[in-house]
Design an enzyme around this catalytic site. Sequence first.
Site, PDB file in Angstrom:
ATOM      1  N   GLU A   1       0.863  -1.182   0.000  1.00  0.00           N
ATOM      2  CA  GLU A   1       0.000   0.000   0.000  1.00  0.00           C
ATOM      3  C   GLU A   1       0.899   1.231   0.000  1.00  0.00           C
ATOM      4  O   GLU A   1       1.527   1.545   1.005  1.00  0.00           O
ATOM      5  CB  GLU A   1      -0.911   0.013   1.235  1.00  0.00           C
ATOM      6  CG  GLU A   1      -1.735   1.281   1.363  1.00  0.00           C
ATOM      7  CD  GLU A   1      -2.520   1.375   2.665  1.00  0.00           C
ATOM      8  OE1 GLU A   1      -2.963   2.488   3.004  1.00  0.00           O
ATOM      9  OE2 GLU A   1      -2.680   0.336   3.345  1.00  0.00           O
TER      10      GLU A   1
ATOM     11  N   ARG B   1       0.106  10.134   1.015  1.00  0.00           N
ATOM     12  CA  ARG B   1       0.467  11.105   2.047  1.00  0.00           C
ATOM     13  C   ARG B   1       1.633  11.992   1.635  1.00  0.00           C
ATOM     14  O   ARG B   1       1.955  12.951   2.337  1.00  0.00           O
ATOM     15  CB  ARG B   1       0.810  10.379   3.356  1.00  0.00           C
ATOM     16  CG  ARG B   1      -0.351   9.599   3.941  1.00  0.00           C
ATOM     17  CD  ARG B   1       0.057   8.914   5.231  1.00  0.00           C
ATOM     18  NE  ARG B   1      -0.905   7.916   5.644  1.00  0.00           N
ATOM     19  CZ  ARG B   1      -0.761   7.126   6.696  1.00  0.00           C
ATOM     20  NH1 ARG B   1       0.335   7.242   7.458  1.00  0.00           N
ATOM     21  NH2 ARG B   1      -1.669   6.233   7.005  1.00  0.00           N
TER      22      ARG B   1
ATOM     23  N   THR C   1      -4.587   5.867   1.493  1.00  0.00           N
ATOM     24  CA  THR C   1      -4.991   7.223   1.859  1.00  0.00           C
ATOM     25  C   THR C   1      -5.706   7.911   0.694  1.00  0.00           C
ATOM     26  O   THR C   1      -5.502   9.098   0.419  1.00  0.00           O
ATOM     27  CB  THR C   1      -3.791   8.079   2.347  1.00  0.00           C
ATOM     28  OG1 THR C   1      -2.913   7.266   3.123  1.00  0.00           O
ATOM     29  CG2 THR C   1      -4.274   9.221   3.233  1.00  0.00           C
TER      30      THR C   1
ATOM     31  N   LYS D   1     -11.258  -1.737   6.015  1.00  0.00           N
ATOM     32  CA  LYS D   1     -10.086  -1.355   6.793  1.00  0.00           C
ATOM     33  C   LYS D   1     -10.553  -0.820   8.139  1.00  0.00           C
ATOM     34  O   LYS D   1     -11.335   0.129   8.192  1.00  0.00           O
ATOM     35  CB  LYS D   1      -9.296  -0.286   6.039  1.00  0.00           C
ATOM     36  CG  LYS D   1      -8.037   0.198   6.734  1.00  0.00           C
ATOM     37  CD  LYS D   1      -7.248   1.110   5.794  1.00  0.00           C
ATOM     38  CE  LYS D   1      -5.946   1.539   6.399  1.00  0.00           C
ATOM     39  NZ  LYS D   1      -5.087   2.236   5.411  1.00  0.00           N
TER      40      LYS D   1
END
Length: 212
Positions: free
Chosen positions: A42, A46, A70, A130
């Site tokens: 992943e 960010r 994200t 998640k």
Amino acid sequence: MNTPASLPPFQSRVVPVVVVTDPAQAVPMAEALLAGGVDVIEITLRSAAGLAAIEAVAKAVPAMQVGAGTVTRASEVAQVLNAGARFALSPGSTPALIDAVLQARLPFIPGVGSPSEAMAMRDAGFTLMKCFPAAQLGGVEVLKAWGGPLPDLRFCPTGGVSLANMAQFLALPNVAMVGGSWLTPAAAVAAGDWAHITRLAREATEAVRAIA
């Protein structure tokens, strides 16, 4: 009503959560993880390098299932797809974001932090979610509690998960995988110590096998 697209196949039950600050780090990092038995990553949005890192891994390391993390805005869905992401994850979910991933047929793991949010995502067609931030929400105990009223759902706890506690999470029947940042420590990435990352990945892979 659109239904969620299926996730790409991967074997690892540990998903490294990575913040890449230099796209040149992405390919050797992915190769190091793969050498340690981890075939999924992943790469989060960010940092400004996130999309370029996803694109680099998607092109250069086809055996690695690269996901975009994200993803919090509907506008980011097309961006991560264009970069080559094979799936995406989010710390939460909004109607606009869910509509975008469903329309784009992007395999997606929405983030939830409560039974109500999990039920809303189930209504949208998702069965894997998640759980974030897992440790702050109550860790193993909260997921164990959710398993009673929501036995048809599976979770990927992220946030506070480590080698020391991941076995407790993975032992739960409603935990499909865990996400964590400990496999790619910033110091090792900055130093280009890919052998260290391979050792961490192999350690996690062997720990998962021991659980089974």
